[in-house]
Design an enzyme around this catalytic site. Sequence first.
Site, mmCIF file in Angstrom:
data_model
loop_
_atom_site.group_PDB
_atom_site.id
_atom_site.type_symbol
_atom_site.label_atom_id
_atom_site.label_comp_id
_atom_site.label_asym_id
_atom_site.label_seq_id
_atom_site.Cartn_x
_atom_site.Cartn_y
_atom_site.Cartn_z
ATOM 1 N N ASP A 285 -9.743 -23.318 23.996
ATOM 2 C CA ASP A 285 -9.924 -21.954 23.500
ATOM 3 C C ASP A 285 -11.087 -21.277 24.223
ATOM 4 O O ASP A 285 -12.239 -21.689 24.065
ATOM 5 C CB ASP A 285 -10.203 -22.001 21.985
ATOM 6 C CG ASP A 285 -10.113 -20.649 21.320
ATOM 7 O OD1 ASP A 285 -10.233 -19.625 22.025
ATOM 8 O OD2 ASP A 285 -9.929 -20.602 20.091
ATOM 9 N N HIS A 379 0.946 -16.213 23.033
ATOM 10 C CA HIS A 379 -0.379 -15.676 22.720
ATOM 11 C C HIS A 379 -1.170 -15.352 23.995
ATOM 12 O O HIS A 379 -1.798 -14.293 24.090
ATOM 13 C CB HIS A 379 -1.149 -16.681 21.866
ATOM 14 C CG HIS A 379 -2.513 -16.238 21.483
ATOM 15 N ND1 HIS A 379 -2.757 -15.294 20.510
ATOM 16 C CD2 HIS A 379 -3.746 -16.594 21.962
ATOM 17 C CE1 HIS A 379 -4.053 -15.084 20.393
ATOM 18 N NE2 HIS A 379 -4.686 -15.863 21.258
#
Length: 471
Positions: A285, A379
């Site tokens: 991330d 995403h």
Amino acid sequence: MSKQTSSKKAPGQVAPGKKNPGTQSAGAGSAAGVPAPATAPAPETDSSPSPSSPSSPSLELSRRRLLGTVGAAGAAGLVVGGAGGAIGAGAAQSGTQDGAAKAVTSIGSTEVPFRPAHAGHQAGITTPLQATGHLVAFDLAPDADRKAAAALLRRWSRTAGELMAGRAPDADTGVALDAGPSSLTVTFGFGHSFFGRTGLTKRRPVQLDPLPDFSADALDAGRSNGDLWIQIGADDALVAFHALRALQKDAAGSARLRWQMNGFNRTPGATAHPMTARNLMGQIDGTNNPKPSDKDFDERIFVGRDAGQAWMHGGSYAVVRRIRMLLDDWEKRSRHEQERVIGRRKDNGAPLTGGSETTPMRLEANGSDGLPVIPANAHARIAAPESNQGAAMLRRPFSFHDGFREDGAPDAGLLFVCWQADPLRAFTQVQRKLDRGDALSRFLRHEASGLYAVPPAAAPGDYVGRPLLEG
């Protein structure tokens, strides 16, 4: 502690004059637990400079060098870690001949300045991710005015400066007496409501206008917004807690706690080499984060001189979201499904179009079936700057786990914190697009939200926010 009488060394101890066996390659085998001579020679006197000496290189040890050093001894860390705290025992027994303990160089010695010499930005924005953190918001007391707010920020700035330097403030609790600064950062911000409470509505930036509603929002008003916001980060949990308590005590009589959220990240040195963080879904991330080396980094993240409010020049805007992850649902999906939801490989963060984590995504690439290799609702595709007219924000989150819900599902997820010069052009633009068709949204619940104006760092002898409160 009594003297050791066994002829065997405890795991993690090193015979005098020998190299630590844990630094050998895996092929050489582990030496932990290898019998030592029945009569060990007396410990040699360490003639190297003391870590506390001004000329000692240990004080200049950077996080990057430290992580590399720890990574090189990764195999040893696994062996010692499984030995039930043998490192602590070994360190306690490795004093000098006169019984005084040797100083240890560790992540605890890393200091982040409260008043940076050049950058002018508050710490905790471009600072590398720390292992533990607290996000906390306060509301001013009903009878607190602009003068009281200034006095509070003055106290907070003084306390934060002392703590970040590894010094104890007045009337200290003693919680972190044994620790160094441990990369502690304390960052202060003002919420939309702060300006009305202090009679400063004319000096409230338009960038602080409330965020729009999003369809995925299920926000708890009691855990959102707030007059004042503080972000605390450190590489030691006690150091972070100590700062939280000290700042809360400083607020007594001037402001009351509105909400608090506790988070964590991977501890520096836990991986073999520095790498991008993972979230609780197991995904890397932060791959596409802007980097300080980018030529337009400051323009994207920090407020320029042309800002409508001069007191915000050099500051930034923080969007804070508590995002619960539906981990039970997510973990039922195969790795292949998860990777298509994200648009990146789970093991190394590489885009599905190939390469490594830092390889640019080829959004135009199609597979043999004629469909995009990176799905249209992935995403990574929807959030990419190239899909949002170049909009970018610096994501600097913490994970959280607050136990379990009544249905047994983990109350866990991401304390999302992102930084930008203009939230409308960055977070809001990207979130609107994600809200319309992001494959990841079905596994997330946005439960709290806040937007804060974070002014530049205080000048020497000054306090955070003085140009606003006294200008």
